[in-house]
Scaffold this motif. Sequence first.
Motif, short mmCIF file in Angstrom:
data_model
loop_
_atom_site.label_atom_id
_atom_site.label_comp_id
_atom_site.label_asym_id
_atom_site.label_seq_id
_atom_site.Cartn_x
_atom_site.Cartn_y
_atom_site.Cartn_z
N VAL A 23 0.84 -1.21 0.00
CA VAL A 23 0.00 0.00 0.00
C VAL A 23 0.87 1.26 0.00
N VAL A 24 1.90 1.27 0.83
CA VAL A 24 2.79 2.44 0.90
C VAL A 24 3.53 2.65 -0.43
N VAL A 25 4.09 1.57 -0.97
CA VAL A 25 4.83 1.66 -2.23
C VAL A 25 3.90 2.08 -3.37
N ALA A 26 2.72 1.47 -3.45
CA ALA A 26 1.78 1.78 -4.52
C ALA A 26 1.32 3.24 -4.44
N THR A 27 0.99 3.68 -3.25
CA THR A 27 0.55 5.07 -3.07
C THR A 27 1.65 6.05 -3.48
N THR A 28 2.86 5.75 -3.05
CA THR A 28 3.99 6.63 -3.37
C THR A 28 4.23 6.70 -4.88
N GLN A 29 4.16 5.56 -5.55
CA GLN A 29 4.43 5.54 -6.99
C GLN A 29 3.31 6.17 -7.81
N VAL A 30 2.07 6.03 -7.36
CA VAL A 30 0.97 6.71 -8.04
C VAL A 30 1.14 8.22 -7.93
N LEU A 141 2.22 -1.76 -11.08
CA LEU A 141 2.37 -0.33 -10.81
C LEU A 141 2.95 0.41 -12.03
N ILE A 142 3.80 -0.25 -12.77
CA ILE A 142 4.33 0.38 -14.00
C ILE A 142 3.20 0.60 -15.00
N GLU A 143 2.30 -0.38 -15.12
CA GLU A 143 1.16 -0.22 -16.02
C GLU A 143 0.25 0.91 -15.56
N VAL A 144 0.03 1.00 -14.26
CA VAL A 144 -0.79 2.08 -13.71
C VAL A 144 -0.14 3.44 -14.00
N ALA A 145 1.17 3.51 -13.81
CA ALA A 145 1.89 4.76 -14.08
C ALA A 145 1.75 5.18 -15.54
N GLN A 146 1.83 4.21 -16.44
CA GLN A 146 1.70 4.54 -17.86
C GLN A 146 0.29 5.03 -18.20
#
Length: 273
Positions: A23-30, A141-146
């Motif tokens: 959750v922390v990593v995903a939130t930070t990367q978004v 997360l890379i796909e979400v970032a794209q």
Amino acid sequence: MSYIKLVNFEVQRFFKFLVALVVVVATTQVIAAFLSASNYKDQAETVMQREKLLAQDYVTDYGSYSIFNFFNNSLFLLSIMFAAAMLMIYIFFIWYRDWLGKSSFIYRLLMLPTERRNVYFAKLTAILLFVFCIVGVQVLLIEVAQLIMKQIIPAELLIESGAIITYSYELMSILYPKTMVHFLVSYGVGTAFVAMIFTAILVERSYHLKGIFIAGVYITLSLALLLVPVFIGYNTDYFYVKELLMMDVLMALIVFVSAVIIANYLLKRKINV
């Protein structure tokens, strides 16, 4: 079956920790993806308006936006470092939690009707599952970032990167090796490193104060073995890259096997219940 039950037990114990970390990593990367893309768009619009540039002219003079802008964002790098740091802490925590808890739970584990080395392998397997879960989530997360980039950056300013380009980034190429040899180097060396730390902890637990010194010497020697191919590569051009990679795999195997042998001896002979 005892080994599988022990692995399942360890997975259940770290599951909440893993979810919290994801959750922390995903939130930070978004957030990183949103800020990186938004900052680029704002800067591009400001420059284009000030200098009366078309989109293609801006791209020619200042460059387009790509996934590499996201990878180089400080928040993205911070999230990766944070995940690595939490993993390192957990490598120690997975043992010391059992030893330093109120009831010294490690002794109950070692009294189970199974080989004591199964406890060691179960904890090692749990750590590897932890790593592969984080690595798998990173793909999503890379796909979400794209997707975020496509929503924010105009198409004429954005370079859409395919999988080959995306995973050619230096950090990504380590997490997602392209060949079996590179996979063995990345995760073989990583596994040997974790096994080395596990064994060093058992050395410290077996010999106490004297064990701290012995564990330090053991870690130094093991790291020296792992770094031999790196030293050879930097100081001679005699070997091909593939040969150096195979040396990495060989040294990792030596460190891993020696760690398991020493740990098995300590668990059987030096740690009394």
